[in-house]
Structure formats: structure tokens, C-alpha cells
Design an enzyme around this catalytic site. Structure first.
Site, short mmCIF file in Angstrom:
data_model
loop_
_atom_site.label_atom_id
_atom_site.label_comp_id
_atom_site.label_asym_id
_atom_site.label_seq_id
_atom_site.Cartn_x
_atom_site.Cartn_y
_atom_site.Cartn_z
N TYR A 1 3.48 1.89 3.03
CA TYR A 1 3.43 3.15 3.76
C TYR A 1 4.70 3.99 3.64
O TYR A 1 4.70 5.15 4.04
CB TYR A 1 3.16 2.89 5.25
CG TYR A 1 1.83 2.23 5.53
CD1 TYR A 1 0.64 2.80 5.09
CD2 TYR A 1 1.78 1.04 6.24
CE1 TYR A 1 -0.57 2.20 5.34
CE2 TYR A 1 0.56 0.42 6.50
CZ TYR A 1 -0.61 1.00 6.04
OH TYR A 1 -1.81 0.41 6.28
N ILE A 2 5.77 3.41 3.15
CA ILE A 2 7.04 4.15 3.11
C ILE A 2 7.47 4.36 1.65
O ILE A 2 7.05 3.62 0.75
CB ILE A 2 8.14 3.40 3.88
CG1 ILE A 2 8.30 1.97 3.40
CG2 ILE A 2 7.86 3.44 5.37
CD1 ILE A 2 9.40 1.20 4.10
#
Length: 872
Positions: free
Chosen positions: A128-129
Site C-alpha cells: 500500500y505504500i
């Protein structure tokens, strides 16, 4: 048995003997393997290299990110997967190291939820990052031309031995690692201060470097020891008083989080060390922990207790261990910085030499190409009719010798092959003037490089200054360097226990609730116990302890307390004289028995009093009747006895036998006022003579504190008081003193002058406008202040103006705005040399040549109306 079977049997016996000869002792194998393992962990996992300041996993992450770099963000999961071809220890170690690098906000530009170092919240999942290298990292960390390479763990790829970092990255980021039998802990330092120290090193100037933490706070570096083993720093959070019942913690010590700090406060409250009503955590991008206090709890004392019993203050012990030349070394911060500086200078030198070589090669090729085209070598028959490449190259070589052309180096066959590859279209478009301009430009660049090589130190200094100019903004110091006072835990601990005593049997403790209550205390206090025979002892508070029978006095003992005075009358032996003495007990050895008498057998205490402020009472002495003794009762004032040491004998009170002694009259203190100093280094009051003497205090005396933001308040002279670091005035409060202030009123947009007296209030009050933009310029307590105004702008030709403040405005309330100084544009407004006025102390009297005593006293008082009228 056949011959073949016999031979096979013989071979088996030989193999068995060979196997037996090859046996290795297990302990020897373990010794070698453990040493190999320890060396591997030290060199390849836990300890950073001194040249680039990176652990192997960090180096491999940055190398992978450089390979993936195209200016856009990459998923962290993708970076982790790419790094695994260099790092053999799994995705978890890579992911954790990558998040830690991203949280340092120096080399990695992070996008998404990367966690919070203040609250301890973890980052989102790697899928997600996203991340990419910062511009700083691209400029400072990488250069393939100056990098030395080695094979990766599986031999399929090449990875850098160390990255060519041209910056003290190790000291900027800090590092912590635990290896086998070895640990490394290097604290982070300030970006701009590191660059200034690099420049100072190149200029051969001295410098000091102290840690700077991303979490802010305060640090005491008294024992930093250059970051070497044995050093220690103390780190504190900022704690402010929001009001009398609320404290605000605005940052956390390095290595702690808001959760760990709150947990430590709750634990201290549960143990009774401090008293807290409620805790609110309002932390987001900045730390804000509200600590609500119960009624009748001192906020100043609680601040000290938070530092003493919770993680609002933590000690950190650095251990600067790095890898240099494949060996661990313990280096100080200064030495590490110097190694980084000289390594950076060498890297810059290599880059200049490489750049020079490239420019010289470019200049040579342009010169060769120009000669080839301008002399129309390509048109000559020997070139055109050449049947092979070798013949064409041989012909060009012949032409070079005929023209005796001088180049910066000799032409090789590879250079001549490049001439054969020139197309006719390019030959037709060749412009000799542009080629000459380009050659002049290249020669200029080469001259500049040679100049930089000859002045390599100045070139390196310029490089550092450019780095600071480009990337130093917003990287100012966050951690305030301060000296801390040592907090006496017994002084700030809350009285969480009750002390009981059996005076007759000699037992004292906190569990004896059926006996007499002595006082409240904390479980870390010491108590002092006096017995009738004149012996006394100091011991720690316990549940129940025996101190000897016939106890006459018990109290909490305060070490170095010179104001608690004991007044004693004792009989020296069975038939001895009665002696009187006054003394203080400041410091003794715990659990050791002392004697306040001369030690004669049969001595006993006849009268005893403990006086917390050195009071001296009057006692009434009743003597036993005997022949020829006329006076059986007399009074004695304790103030007639000097205060001496606890081992002093004392003065003779009477040689007669005493029947009893009673208290005749309570006394007053004989110690006088208490001198108080203010130490502006630790911002605390003290009675030991450190800092500025504020004055001598007693009773209800107060301290005036004026801050630079235009506020003031009064405090008592308690040594536990806390003060801000923007103090303008701190002195003994005099309600009659007149102050003069120059201030700017943001609402009116003019400068004002006011004269006033501070009111008696412990609440912080503004004495200038509270509107945003208003400010206090100067404050004076001179009797006849004078203000000098210099003009600017369109009024700059006006002569400076001097204003007598006393004539300009009368004394008004501290809340008054004051009188506007000028409407003209000003350059500066400040106090000038005060006016000197003669004081007329002689009052003419037409009716009498001699005044009364009352009149004379009045005239000698500068604050009296008569004196004031004479001055006017």
C-alpha cells in the site's frame, strides 16, 4: 574365499581407517563456526561502515532503488522483492529497514502511511505504500564511476562494497545494531551543524557536535564523551503548565513514544510516586499529552516527579562502533566526521579526474574529426581506393605524420575507426566555427577542473556550502541543548504512605496502623529518630523497624537541610551539668547510630524541640530544691545560644539538678532571610550560590518574572519552581517599583510608551496588547528613563528625538496602553542614557531652623510626597 573378495575386504578396512583418521573434535568445529558466525553478523548485518554510514541491508535497499529509479514512486513491495536478489535474509528484514530509512526523512521520499515515530504506530503493508529516492540521495549517495563492486551472495549480480557517499550520513541518521558480543549505537546529529563541522574541519578549526533528535525535546550533553563508550546523555520532554491543574507534554524523548510515556505515567501513579487525575493524548503531527492534576497538587513539583519517575526523562548511552577495513573500530564523533570529510574530498577529486579525462577525450575526438574533415582526407585517392579497413587506417596514419598534427594524445586504431564511421551527411554539415567554439568551451572546463584540483580544499568547502543551501532549509535543530539539575526523588515524591510509631517500645513503620500516627511520607523517604539517651539514627522508611526504646522524636529527614534546627537540653551523665545546644543535621550515614551528647554514660535528654525554620523559643527551667538554693525557677531564651555543629558540646545551662523544663513562649526564626539565586543555565532557583543572586527572602516575599512576550507573573521562592527560557527580568518583587515599557500595538500600528507598577498576582498577565503582532521592545526600571527615537523612510532627515519618559507620561495601570510616541516612520526606538537629576534633600523652613525627627525621616524617604514634590 576368492582373491577378489579378499581384495574387497582389504579395501574396506583401509576406508574405515581413513574415516577414523578424518574425525574432527566437535568442540573445535563449534569454535570455528561460532567465530565465523560472529564475524559475519558484525561485518554483514549489524554494524555500519564508516565510509558510507550504512548497514549492508540499507546499502542494498538504496542500490536497488537506484536501479529501479525513473523519477516515479515504486511500490515498497516491489522494492523489497528487487532487493532480495542482493540480500539473502528475507523480506521482513528488508521491509523493516526500508521503513526506518523512510522515517528518517533524508534519503527516501515516502508516500502513504509510513507509521509515526511519535506515537509508535506501524506503517501500512508494503503493497500500500510507495517510495523513491530523494534529490539529496541522488546527488550525494550515488556515482557508478567511483563505486567499487563485488559479487552478490549468489554470484548472479554485482553490488557496491560501499556507496560513494559525499556527506557524513552515519552521523546524520544515527544507527543502532546488536551483533554477537558487540553493539553499536550512534545518535543522530543535526544536518546543518554537520555541514558546518565539515567546513570547520577543512579550515582546521575546532568544532563541537551534539545529538539532535527528530522527536525534539531537551538534551543534557555534559557527559556525551564524543559519543564513545562510557558516555551518557539525558533526554527530557518539554513539559509546560497550561494552568494550575493541567500540564502539557509537547514532545517525547528519543526512542520513546507517546504510548510508552503515558504507560510510565500511569505506572508511577499506581505506585503512588505521583498523583494524576486523568491523561488525554491529543497527538497527531505534534505531540500533545495533557496531564490533569487533582486539587492541591503542585504542578511544579509534579513536573520534577515526571522527570524522576517516568519516561519523560531517559538516559541514553552511545557506543560509536563502525566497520573500517573489515574490522570493528570504536571511533569518536569527531574522528568519524573527519574520516567522512577526507573521504568526501577524495571522492570529489576522483570525480574531477574522471570528468577531466572525459573532457580531454571529447576534445581529442573533436580535434581529430576537425582535422579529418578540414584537410579533406576522405577525398584523397588513397582513402577512397582503399580496399580494406586496415589500408584506410594505414593511409590516415600516414597523413597524420605528414601534417605533423599535434593532439593531446596519440591516435589509436579505435580512434581512426571512428573516423571511418562518419557519414557524408555529417561531413557536409560540418561547421568549423562551431567546432572551435566547442573546443574553447571544453578547454575552459578543463582549466576550471585543474584549478579545482589545485584548490581541492576550497572546492570541497564550496561543495558542502551548496549542499547546505539546497537541502538545509527546514532542517534546523529540534532538540534544545540544556543542562539539567539532578532531581532529588525524595523531595518530589508524593506522600503515599503514613508513618506510625510505638514510642515506648521503639518500633516505627508504615504497617503499624494501631499505633500513633507520626506524619505522611513516601516509600522512598528517610526518617530520623531521636531517643531519650541522646542517640539518633537515620534509616529508610519500612513497614516495621526497631530503633530502640524510649523514642522522643521522629520525622522525615531532608538531606542538606540547614534550616531545621534542633534545640536540646541534656544532662551530661548521672550527676553532670545540664547543657544546652542548637544544631542542624545535614548529612549522615544511613543506619549508623550517632550521639548528640558527649557520650557520658547515664546522659539523657531533658528538653527537645525541632524547629523547621530555626525558631528559638523561651523555656522555663524548674530546679530541684536543695539547701542554700534560693532561685528554683528561671527562664532561658534559646536565641542566646549559637547554632553549631551536631558534635558540639553546648553551653552550660545550670550545674544544679533540674526537676523539669517547660515551654514558656514560642520563638521566631533566628536564621534571617534565605538567599536565593537563579541559574539561567538550568532555569531553576537554588540556595547554593549558582547564577544570579535574586535576593534574600522570607515569609510572603515573592519573585517577579517578566517574559519577552510581554507577560509577567509572581511566584514564591520554592526551589522546585520551573521557569521558561525567554525570561527578560527575574528579581525580588517590589510593589512600589515603577517600570517603563516601549511596545508596539498591532491594533493601532503605533509604538507606545507606558509607565506602571506590576500588580500582585500569581496568574500570568499581559502588560502589553494581547493582539497578534504586538511586541515588547524594551523594559526599564530606571528612575528617570530617556527614550531615543531615530526616524527612517520619508522622515529620515528628521533629527533623532529624545523623550523624558517621566515628563511624557504619568504612572498608570499595567493594563493601560500608554501614550503614542510618534506618528512618523521610525528606524529605531530604544532607551538612551537615563537622565541624572539632583535630589534636593534640604527643605526650607521659614518658621523653624530645626525640623522634627518625623519630618527629617520623611524627607529622607524618596517615595514620600514631600520628596516627590521637590523632585518635580
Amino acid at each position: 574365499m576368492s582373491e577378489e573378495q579378499i581384495n574387497n575386504s582389504t579395501d574396506n578396512e583401509k576406508n574405515t581407517e581413513d574415516t577414523a583418521n578424518k574425525l574432527t573434535v566437535l568442540s573445535g568445529m563449534y569454535q570455528d563456526w561460532f567465530l565465523d558466525y560472529a564475524s559475519y553478523v558484525i561485518l554483514e548485518r549489524a554494524v555500519p561502515h564508516v565510509y558510507d554510514g550504512l548497514k549492508p541491508v540499507q546499502r542494498r535497499i538504496l542500490h536497488s532503488m537506484k536501479q529501479l529509479d525513473d523519477g516515479r514512486y515504486n511500490k515498497v513491495a516491489n522494492i523489497i522483492g528487487h532487493t532480495m536478489q542482493y540480500h539473502p535474509h528475507g523480506d521482513t528484514s528488508i521491509g523493516d529497514a526500508l521503513v526506518q530509512l523512510g522515517q528518517k526523512d533524508l534519503l527516501i521520499d515516502a508516500q502513504g502511511n509510513w507509521g509515526n515515530i511519535l506515537t509508535g504506530d506501524s506503517s501500512a503493508a508494503p503493497r500500500y505504500i510507495e517510495a523513491r529516492l530523494t534529490k539529496f540521495a541522488l546527488e550525494v549517495v550515488f556515482n557508478p564511476k567511483t563505486t567499487f563492486w563485488k559479487s552478490s551472495y549468489d554470484g548472479r549480480n554485482k553490488e557496491p562494497i560501499t556507496l560513494p557517499v559525499k556527506f557524513p550520513l552515519l552521523l546524520a541518521q544515527g544507527v543502532e545494531g546488536i551483533a554477537v558480543g558487540l553493539a553499536s549505537k550512534i545518535l543522530p546529529h543535526n544536518f546543518n551543524e554537520l555541514i558546518d563541522a565539515c567546513v570547520a574541519t577543512l579550515k582546521e578549526e575546532d568544532f563541537e557536535l551534539y545529538p539532535d533528535f527528530p522527536t525534539g525535546g531537551m538534551i543534557d550533553v555534559t557527559r556525551y564523551n564524543d559519543g564513545l563508550r562510557g558516555g551518557k546523555v539525558r533526554v527530557r520532554a518539554h513539559i509546560e503548565k497550561q494552568d494550575k491543574r493541567t500540564l502539557v507534554i509537547t514532545d517525547v524523548p528519543f526512542g520513546e513514544t507517546t504510548s510508552s510515556v503515558i504507560d510510565s505515567i500511569i505506572a508511577a501513579n499506581d505506585k503512588g510516586k505521583i498523583k494524576v487525575k486523568k491523561i488525554d493524548d491529543n497527538t497527531s503531527s505534534k505531540v500533545e499529552i495533557l496531564v490533569h492534576l487533582p486539587n492541591n497538587v503542585s504542578p511544579d513539583k509534579t513536573i520534577d516527579a515526571l522527570y524522576a519517575f517516568t519516561k519523560c526523562e531517559v538516559p541514553i548511552s552511545p557506543n560509536s562502533c563502525v566497520i573500517e577495513e573489515d574490522r570493528p573500530r570504536f571511533l569518536g564523533v569527531k574522528e568519524m566526521l573527519q574520516i567522512s570529510v577526507y573521504n568526501t574530498m577524495e571522492l570529489l577529486k576522483q570525480e574531477l579526474l574522471i570528468k577531466k579525462k572525459e573532457l580531454e577525450e571529447q576534445l581529442f575526438l573533436i580535434s581529430l574529426e576537425k582535422w579529418f574533415i578540414e584537410n579533406r582526407v576522405y577525398k584523397e585517392s588513397g582513402y577512397e581506393n582503399a580496399k580494406s579497413t586496415e589500408i584506410a587506417i594505414k593511409f590516415i596514419n600516414t597523413k597524420l605524420k605528414e601534417h605533423k598534427t599535434k593532439f593531446i594524445r596519440e591516435a589509436t586504431n579505435d580512434d581512426l575507426l571512428k573516423l571511418l564511421e562518419i557519414r557524408m551527411k555529417r561531413i557536409l554539415k560540418f561547421n568549423a566555427d562551431k567546432a572551435d567554439e566547442l573546443m574553447v568551451q571544453i578547454k575552459g572546463e578543463i582549466e576550471e577542473i585543474e584549478h579545482n584540483l589545485n584548490h581541492l580544499v576550497n572546492y570541497t568547502i564550496t561543495y558542502y556550502k551548496n549542499i547546505k543551501l539546497k537541502y538545509g532549509k527546514g532542517r534546523e535543530r529540534k532538540t534544545e541543548i540544556r543542562s539539567f539539575d539532578n532531581i532529588d526523588t525524595a523531595t518530589v515524591a508524593v506522600a503515599n504512605e503514613k508513618l506510625y510509631a510505638d514510642y515506648k517500645e521503639g518500633f516505627v513503620g508504615t504497617s503499624m496502623k494501631k499505633n500513633d500516627l507520626v506524619c505522611e511520607c513516601s516509600d522512598i523517604d528517610d526518617i530520623i529518630v531521636f531517643r531519650r539517651d541522646g542517640t539518633y539514627i537515620i534509616s529508610k522508611v519500612s513497614e516495621k523497624a526497631f530503633f530502640g526504646k524510649d523514642i522522643i522524636h521522629i520525622d522525615v529527614f531532608k538531606r542538606n537541610d540547614k534550616r531545621t534546627i534542633y534545640n536540646v537540653v541534656y544532662k551530661d551523665g548521672k550527676g553532670g551539668k545540664a547543657l544546652v545546644k542548637r544544631f542542624a543535621v545535614t548529612s549522615v550515614t544511613r543506619d549508623k547510630e550517632y550521639n548528640l551528647t558527649k557520650g557520658t554514660e547515664g546522659s539523657k535528654i531533658l528538653y527537645f524541640s525541632a524547629n523547621p525554620n530555626g525558631e528559638a523559643e523561651t523555656i522555663k527551667v524548674y530546679l530541684k530544691p536543695r539547701p542554700k538554693l534560693r532561685k528554683l525557677v528561671f527562664e532561658f531564651d534559646m536565641k542566646d545560644v549559637l547554632i553549631k555543629g551536631r558534635n558540639s558540646t553546648g553551653n552550660i545551662l545550670t550545674k544544679n539538678d533540674i526537676h523539669k523544663i517547660t515551654l514558656k513562649e514560642e520563638g521566631v526564626s533566628t536564621l534571617g532571610g534565605r538567599k536565593i539565586w537563579f541559574d539561567d543555565v538550568v532555569l531553576r532557583l537554588n540556595a547554593e550560590g549558582r547564577g544570579k543572586l535574586i535576593g534574600e527572602f522570607k515569609g510572603e516575599d515573592k519573585i517577579l518574572v517578566v517574559r519577552k512576550n510581554g507577560t509577567y507573573r509572581l511566584t514564591n521562592f520554592d526551589l522546585t519552581n520551573h521557569y521558561e527560557d525567554d525570561i527578560l527580568v527575574i528579581e525580588k518583587f517590589n510593589p512600589d517599583k515603577i517600570w517603563t515599557a516601549i511596545h508596539f500595538d498591532a491594533t493601532q500600528e503605533y509604538f507606545y510608551l507606558k509607565r506602571f507598577q506590576f500588580d500582585d498576582t500569581t496568574n500570568e498577565q499581559f502588560f502589553i496588547s494581547e493582539d497578534e503582532g504586538s511586541s515588547l521592545l524594551e523594559l526599564s526600571d530606571d528612575k528617570y528613563p530617556q527614550v531615543k527615537i531615530s526616524f527612517a523612510g520619508k522622515h529620515s532627515e528628521r533629527e533623532p528625538e529624545l523623550i523624558d519618559a517621566k515628563e511624557f507620561i504619568a504612572v498608570k495601570s499595567y493594563r493601560a496602553r500608554g501614550k503614542r510616541l510618534t506618528t512618523y516612520q521610525t528606524g529605531s526606538i530604544k532607551f538612551d542614557v537615563p537622565i541624572i537629576k539632583e535630589e534636593n534633600n534640604d527643605i526650607p523652613d521659614n518658621n523653624s531652623d530645626i525640623g522634627t525627627v518625623e519630618d527629617n525621616n520623611k524627607n529622607n524617604n524618596p517615595d514620600s510626597p514631600t520628596q516627590m514634590s521637590l523632585e518635580l
